[in-house]
Design a protein around this motif. Sequence first.
Motif, short mmCIF file in Angstrom:
data_model
loop_
_atom_site.label_atom_id
_atom_site.label_comp_id
_atom_site.label_asym_id
_atom_site.label_seq_id
_atom_site.Cartn_x
_atom_site.Cartn_y
_atom_site.Cartn_z
N SER A 22 -5.73 15.38 -6.30
CA SER A 22 -4.38 15.92 -6.19
C SER A 22 -3.77 15.62 -4.82
CB SER A 22 -4.40 17.43 -6.44
OG SER A 22 -3.11 17.97 -6.31
N ARG A 23 -4.55 15.78 -3.78
CA ARG A 23 -4.08 15.46 -2.42
C ARG A 23 -3.77 13.98 -2.29
NH1 ARG A 23 -7.64 17.57 2.29
NH2 ARG A 23 -5.93 16.60 3.38
N LEU A 24 -4.61 13.15 -2.87
CA LEU A 24 -4.40 11.70 -2.81
C LEU A 24 -3.15 11.30 -3.58
CD1 LEU A 24 -5.79 9.22 -1.61
CD2 LEU A 24 -7.02 8.98 -3.75
N THR A 25 -2.96 11.88 -4.75
CA THR A 25 -1.76 11.60 -5.54
C THR A 25 -0.51 12.02 -4.77
OG1 THR A 25 -2.96 11.86 -7.60
CG2 THR A 25 -0.57 12.10 -7.71
N ASP A 26 -0.54 13.19 -4.17
CA ASP A 26 0.58 13.67 -3.39
C ASP A 26 0.89 12.71 -2.24
OD1 ASP A 26 2.52 15.84 -2.72
OD2 ASP A 26 1.31 15.94 -0.90
N TRP A 27 -0.13 12.24 -1.56
CA TRP A 27 0.04 11.30 -0.45
C TRP A 27 0.68 10.00 -0.95
CZ3 TRP A 27 -2.42 6.55 0.59
CH2 TRP A 27 -2.18 6.03 1.86
N HIS A 28 0.22 9.48 -2.09
CA HIS A 28 0.79 8.25 -2.65
C HIS A 28 2.27 8.46 -3.02
CE1 HIS A 28 -2.42 5.32 -2.86
NE2 HIS A 28 -3.25 6.27 -3.23
N LEU A 29 2.56 9.57 -3.65
CA LEU A 29 3.95 9.84 -4.04
C LEU A 29 4.86 9.99 -2.83
CD1 LEU A 29 3.35 12.29 -7.00
CD2 LEU A 29 4.19 9.94 -7.13
N ARG A 30 4.42 10.72 -1.83
CA ARG A 30 5.24 10.87 -0.62
C ARG A 30 5.42 9.53 0.08
NH1 ARG A 30 6.11 16.14 0.85
NH2 ARG A 30 4.83 17.66 -0.24
N GLY A 31 4.38 8.72 0.09
CA GLY A 31 4.50 7.40 0.71
C GLY A 31 5.48 6.51 -0.03
N ALA A 32 5.49 6.60 -1.34
CA ALA A 32 6.42 5.79 -2.13
C ALA A 32 7.86 6.21 -1.86
CB ALA A 32 6.10 5.93 -3.62
N VAL A 33 8.09 7.49 -1.70
CA VAL A 33 9.44 7.98 -1.42
C VAL A 33 9.88 7.54 -0.02
CG1 VAL A 33 10.82 10.06 -0.99
CG2 VAL A 33 9.32 9.94 -2.99
N HIS A 34 9.02 7.68 0.95
CA HIS A 34 9.37 7.35 2.33
C HIS A 34 9.52 5.86 2.58
CE1 HIS A 34 9.24 11.41 3.84
NE2 HIS A 34 8.09 11.60 3.24
N THR A 35 8.94 5.04 1.74
CA THR A 35 9.02 3.59 1.95
C THR A 35 9.83 2.89 0.87
OG1 THR A 35 6.94 3.23 0.76
CG2 THR A 35 6.79 3.55 3.15
N ALA A 36 10.54 3.63 0.05
CA ALA A 36 11.25 3.04 -1.09
C ALA A 36 12.28 1.99 -0.67
CB ALA A 36 11.94 4.13 -1.89
#
Length: 74
Positions: A53-67
């Motif tokens: 869950s922490r890893l998924t959250d990190w991936h999702l936040r990274g995708a938003v910040h680098t979109a």
Amino acid sequence: TELMSMVRESRWKLVHFVDSPPGQLFDLESDPQELRNLWDEPAAAGHKSRLLSRLTDWHLRGAVHTADWKAPWR
């Protein structure tokens, strides 16, 4: 594997491989050499779920910040 991600807490380490279903989960307190993969161990399922869950959250936040990011050489 082409892509992997890892998340670590003080005691637990989880490695997730994108192109391979089984990952790696280690209890660094009892297994500092990372010799026993606990990925499929029912007793470690809660730790695996929490770290995934922490890893998924990190991936999702990274995708938003680098979109909107584009490398200048592309």
